[in-house]
Design a protein around this motif. Structure first.
Motif, PDB file in Angstrom:
ATOM      1  N   GLU A  48       0.810  -1.218   0.000  1.00 29.85           N
ATOM      2  CA  GLU A  48       0.000   0.000   0.000  1.00 29.85           C
ATOM      3  C   GLU A  48       0.841   1.265   0.000  1.00 29.85           C
ATOM      4  O   GLU A  48       0.362   2.322  -0.375  1.00 29.85           O
ATOM      5  CB  GLU A  48      -0.941   0.016   1.209  1.00 29.85           C
ATOM      6  N   ARG A  80      -7.928  -7.872  -1.351  1.00 27.57           N
ATOM      7  CA  ARG A  80      -7.392  -6.537  -1.651  1.00 27.57           C
ATOM      8  C   ARG A  80      -7.650  -6.153  -3.110  1.00 27.57           C
ATOM      9  O   ARG A  80      -7.915  -4.981  -3.404  1.00 27.57           O
ATOM     10  CB  ARG A  80      -5.899  -6.507  -1.362  1.00 27.57           C
ATOM     11  N   ALA A 105      -7.038  -2.599   0.771  1.00 26.96           N
ATOM     12  CA  ALA A 105      -6.181  -3.171   1.812  1.00 26.96           C
ATOM     13  C   ALA A 105      -6.845  -3.216   3.185  1.00 26.96           C
ATOM     14  O   ALA A 105      -6.608  -4.145   3.955  1.00 26.96           O
ATOM     15  CB  ALA A 105      -4.871  -2.395   1.895  1.00 26.96           C
ATOM     16  N   ARG A 135      -7.804   4.123  -6.293  1.00 28.55           N
ATOM     17  CA  ARG A 135      -7.786   4.875  -5.026  1.00 28.55           C
ATOM     18  C   ARG A 135      -8.706   6.083  -5.147  1.00 28.55           C
ATOM     19  O   ARG A 135      -8.836   6.673  -6.201  1.00 28.55           O
ATOM     20  CB  ARG A 135      -6.377   5.316  -4.694  1.00 28.55           C
TER      21      ARG A 135
END
Length: 180
Positions: free
Chosen positions: A50, A113, A118, A179
């Motif tokens: 990450e 994930r 995560a 993200r």
């Protein structure tokens, strides 16, 4: 760092058994402390994966996904070697199973994930460990087949499930959700 901490704690807890009457269904079933150590490596791998620079990795010429896959496989191999060494030199047979469990939990976490991120992956790994601790035993020494983490070292079904889960997790690398 995760493998070093795992190794140090493996040498400290050895084959010690703890009783968790308030957690386990059977109440009297003991669990080896070593069964909880795989979370250290699994969560350390997730943290390493990450801590990345997404935009820079997308425009770079290096094969980041291949490096991530190598990180997971080398870490898993190192943990398995630690387990085999502890089994052989220190008469700790459960150390081999703990190494196997690192690979299983890491593969599971990587698979989750790839779809949910995560944070959810870490929660699923911890949840799977506690689910097997709470409800994974038929009798004090006989785990259900789905409770791979509680199987003894050298158990064929556990080995096959671990190889499958690890391969799925490694193949899922590179398919992370965007993200926000």
């Amino acid at each position: 760092m995760g493998v070093a901490l795992y190794t140090a704690l493996l040498l400290v807890v050895r084959e010690h058994v703890i009783f968790m009457p308030s957690i386990t269904v059977l109440g009297t079933a003991g669990m080896k402390l070593m069964n909880f150590l795989p979370l250290i490596v699994c969560l350390a791998v997730l943290l390493c994966l990450e801590r990345r620079l997404g935009p820079a990795e997308l425009t770079g010429v290096r094969r980041v996904v291949a490096a991530d896959r190598a990180l997971v496989l080398v870490t898993g191999g190192a943990v398995l070697l630690v387990g085999l060494a502890a089994h052989g030199w220190l008469n700790m047979p459960t150390a081999t199973a703990a190494g196997r469990n690192v690979l299983f939990l890491t593969g599971l976490a990587l698979l989750v994930r790839s779809r949910f991120g995560a944070a959810v992956a870490a929660s699923v790994a911890v949840g799977w460990l506690f689910l097997t601790a709470a409800a994974g035993l038929r009798t004090p020494q006989d785990p259900y087949p789905w409770a791979v983490l509680l199987e003894p070292p050298g158990h064929l079904l556990a080995a096959v499930a671990t190889i499958g889960m690890t391969l799925l997790g490694v193949l899922a690398l590179g398919h992370e959700p965007p993200r926000r």
